[in-house]
Design a protein around this motif. Structure first.
Motif, PDB file in Angstrom:
ATOM      1  N   ARG A 268      -8.225  -0.813   7.715  1.00  0.00           N
ATOM      2  CA  ARG A 268      -8.149  -0.740   6.261  1.00  0.00           C
ATOM      3  C   ARG A 268      -9.315  -1.480   5.610  1.00  0.00           C
TER       4      ARG A 268
ATOM      5  N   TYR B 173       0.845  -1.185   0.000  1.00  0.00           N
ATOM      6  CA  TYR B 173       0.000   0.000   0.000  1.00  0.00           C
ATOM      7  C   TYR B 173       0.889   1.246   0.000  1.00  0.00           C
TER       8      TYR B 173
ATOM      9  N   ASP C   9       1.966   2.673   3.433  1.00  0.00           N
ATOM     10  CA  ASP C   9       2.676   1.808   4.374  1.00  0.00           C
ATOM     11  C   ASP C   9       4.171   2.111   4.345  1.00  0.00           C
TER      12      ASP C   9
END
Length: 251
Positions: free
Chosen positions: A197, A123, A126
């Motif tokens: 998420r 992601y 991240d």
């Protein structure tokens, strides 16, 4: 709703298939309906939070896409190489084709596939990216060209311009595609971001709270009933929660 090239199509988790004639969706009665002629050479499929989907590409590669993932892929692959882009998390079963290597591009890494099953989590927001190899062989390539060849049951993560390698139980990293998560003595600080998420929600918890060090061991099903999922988490970690308009307070 999932969107393809900016057009919304579906309210539920779906299965898709791509061929030379367009994009097809598998309906509840087992039939396929064509929904897009896919005139563009590169297509973008966006999966919203709270949804998951899977797609079969034109070469026979099958990809499961987790919440909040964006996949870019061609309608038909080139003659000498197969390339896709992933922002988010995906599990891939890549169709073997010796003449055309398969490349997965992420924000920080390229993954060269030699015919395999693996999970990639990358992601954009991240701090690290990670690849878990179930079987087969992949090479994970850093921006500086350094490549790590993985072995089955191995996890390779990349952060701060460095690779980190360990052996793991792959099921813990790929179970999401079957709509559940597995934790083994994981602190709540690792569990909550995954749930946030998936359900597109935020948690209200003091960063110094001892609750963040509580350990969670067990299986958590990603139910449509958020409160049921949260009750399971709190049962495993011996804590309590309060849900107010999508903001979850952990006590």
């Amino acid at each position: 709703m999932q969107t393809l090239n900016g057009i919304s199509y579906f309210d539920n988790n779906i299965s898709l298939r791509v061929d030379a004639t367009g994009l097809r969706v598998l309906t509840n009665d087992g039939k396929e309906d064509i929904i897009d002629q896919m005139a563009t050479e590169i297509n973008t499929l966006t999966i919203p939070y709270g949804k998951q989907s899977n797609i079969e590409l034109s070469d026979g590669t099958h990809i499961w896409l987790n919440s909040g993932t964006v996949l870019k892929f061609p309608t038909i692959f080139e003659n000498d190489i197969r390339k896709i882009q992933v922002d988010g998390e995906a599990y891939l079963e890549v169709a073997k084709d010796i003449a055309r290597p398969f490349i997965v591009q992420t924000q920080n890494l390229n993954i060269r596939v030699y015919g395999t099953q693996f999970n990639v989590s990358a992601y954009a927001n991240d701090k690290s990216s990670a690849v878990v190899l179930v079987n087969g062989s992949v090479g994970v390539i850093a921006p500086n060209g350094q490549e790590v060849i993985m072995q089955p049951n191995q996890l390779v993560s990349y952060s701060d311009a460095s690779f980190h390698t360990s052996y793991v139980n792959p099921e813990k990293y790929v179970s999401w595609k079957d709509h559940y998560l597995i934790f083994d003595n994981a602190p709540i600080s690792e569990v909550l971001p995954q749930l946030g998420r998936y359900y597109n929600l935020s948690f209200n918890i003091d960063e110094h709270s001892s609750v963040l060090q509580r350990k969670c061991t067990g299986k958590i099903y990603l139910s449509d009933d958020l409160n049921l999922t949260l009750r399971t988490v709190c049962l495993l970690a011996s804590c309590e929660f309060e849900n107010k308009n999508g903001v979850i307070t952990i006590q």
